[in-house]
Design an enzyme around this catalytic site. Sequence first.
Site, mmCIF file in Angstrom:
data_model
loop_
_atom_site.group_PDB
_atom_site.id
_atom_site.type_symbol
_atom_site.label_atom_id
_atom_site.label_comp_id
_atom_site.label_asym_id
_atom_site.label_seq_id
_atom_site.Cartn_x
_atom_site.Cartn_y
_atom_site.Cartn_z
ATOM 1 N N LEU A 1 -4.967 -7.985 -34.927
ATOM 2 C CA LEU A 1 -3.755 -7.825 -34.120
ATOM 3 C C LEU A 1 -4.045 -6.867 -32.965
ATOM 4 C CD1 LEU A 1 -0.239 -7.841 -35.102
ATOM 5 C CD2 LEU A 1 -0.854 -5.619 -34.289
ATOM 6 N N HIS B 1 13.413 9.839 -32.841
ATOM 7 C CA HIS B 1 12.082 9.355 -32.444
ATOM 8 C C HIS B 1 11.127 9.367 -33.644
ATOM 9 C CE1 HIS B 1 13.426 9.100 -28.419
ATOM 10 N NE2 HIS B 1 13.466 10.386 -28.185
ATOM 11 N N GLU C 1 11.230 -15.585 -24.001
ATOM 12 C CA GLU C 1 12.575 -15.611 -24.577
ATOM 13 C C GLU C 1 12.997 -14.167 -24.807
ATOM 14 O OE1 GLU C 1 14.476 -18.178 -25.266
ATOM 15 O OE2 GLU C 1 13.018 -19.740 -24.771
ATOM 16 N N ASN D 1 16.937 5.211 -30.506
ATOM 17 C CA ASN D 1 16.540 6.322 -31.387
ATOM 18 C C ASN D 1 17.494 7.507 -31.253
ATOM 19 O OD1 ASN D 1 14.297 4.857 -32.062
ATOM 20 N ND2 ASN D 1 12.881 6.022 -30.792
ATOM 21 N N ASP E 1 14.763 0.586 -28.578
ATOM 22 C CA ASP E 1 15.826 1.431 -28.022
ATOM 23 C C ASP E 1 16.804 1.895 -29.104
ATOM 24 O OD1 ASP E 1 17.186 2.730 -26.065
ATOM 25 O OD2 ASP E 1 17.921 0.939 -25.040
ATOM 26 N N GLU F 1 10.046 6.080 -15.988
ATOM 27 C CA GLU F 1 11.347 6.736 -15.769
ATOM 28 C C GLU F 1 11.621 7.831 -16.812
ATOM 29 O OE1 GLU F 1 11.078 3.255 -15.815
ATOM 30 O OE2 GLU F 1 11.094 3.188 -13.616
HETATM 31 C C1 FPP Z 1 14.289 4.750 -26.956
HETATM 32 O O1 FPP Z 1 15.310 5.407 -27.631
HETATM 33 C C2 FPP Z 1 12.994 5.169 -27.453
HETATM 34 C C3 FPP Z 1 12.036 5.843 -26.746
HETATM 35 C C4 FPP Z 1 12.185 6.255 -25.356
HETATM 36 C C5 FPP Z 1 10.764 6.244 -27.358
HETATM 37 C C6 FPP Z 1 10.302 5.337 -28.444
HETATM 38 C C7 FPP Z 1 9.099 5.844 -29.092
HETATM 39 C C8 FPP Z 1 8.816 5.652 -30.402
HETATM 40 C C9 FPP Z 1 9.662 4.912 -31.341
HETATM 41 C C10 FPP Z 1 7.525 6.121 -30.937
HETATM 42 C C11 FPP Z 1 6.470 5.472 -30.184
HETATM 43 C C12 FPP Z 1 5.187 5.361 -30.752
HETATM 44 C C13 FPP Z 1 4.047 5.640 -30.078
HETATM 45 C C14 FPP Z 1 2.802 4.935 -30.442
HETATM 46 C C15 FPP Z 1 3.973 6.609 -28.989
HETATM 47 P P1 FPP Z 1 16.284 6.315 -26.782
HETATM 48 O O2 FPP Z 1 15.819 7.723 -26.905
HETATM 49 O O3 FPP Z 1 16.379 5.782 -25.396
HETATM 50 O O4 FPP Z 1 17.619 6.109 -27.548
HETATM 51 P P2 FPP Z 1 19.077 6.226 -26.928
HETATM 52 O O5 FPP Z 1 19.178 5.128 -25.904
HETATM 53 O O6 FPP Z 1 19.955 5.992 -28.098
HETATM 54 O O7 FPP Z 1 19.196 7.578 -26.344
#
Ligand code: FPP
Length: 239
Positions: A128, A34, A200, A19, A17, A64
Amino acid sequence: MHPQPERVPYHLAIIMDGNGRWAQERGKPRHEGHRAGTENLRRVLRLCSQYGVKILTIFAFSTENWGRPPSEVAFLMRILETVIDREMEDLHANGVQLRHIGRLEGLQPHLQQKVRQAVERTRNNDRLILNVAFNYGGRDEIVNAVRRIITDGIPPDEVDEELLSYYLFTAGQADPDLIIRTSGEMRVSNFLVWQAAYAEYYATPTYWPDFDENEFYRALQAYTARQRRFGLVEAADHP
Ligand code: FPP
């Protein structure tokens, strides 16, 4: 590399979370966050391999998330496609078995096809397991399992916890030992609601793109320090 911690989770799950906020704080568009988050996933995968984590489950797109602006949804779909196109060789060469958890049928047909091919190609790798939760919701997973149990005509007295687990997307895998959530949120957000019964939880204020080796190590140390008793008296690694 840090010294090997005393206990390493066999199955680590991560809610990646923050990004969007990472990007916002740098005056960049959300998709840059992202992109940086995807880079970080590469780093964390390497760390999992180095430290001996055997299963990594990542929450990449929740049921969601369809409610986000269409351009962001499209970008996240493209990330999945790009990761498969660009990273699959490397993942395969490094013994990573890719699995998808969630509703594959909700994705565009060409993307479904790509995911299926990648899963099939890596199915015999055993260094893995990388579970990518994409179009995933924990309650939806349980509803889906119950429907299939009924469709299969299983008599009610044969339905127990083991059987239900077998009908989940994670069938045959050990439950997560540690769930990390970045960016300071303290919510489960419908992630692995059944499987996480004894996990955990570890939360850090760090945004996902900044979750580096030191952060990773700190999480493992916190995990080592916890006594896991599964409702019993002695510490144990698995129930
Ligand atoms: C949450 O940050 C992140 C996501 C919803 C997407 C995460 C996806 C990746 C890191 C790439 C994934 C890789 C693959 C294999 C598909 P947010 O956008 O909710 O951040 P915020 O809460 O600050 O808005």
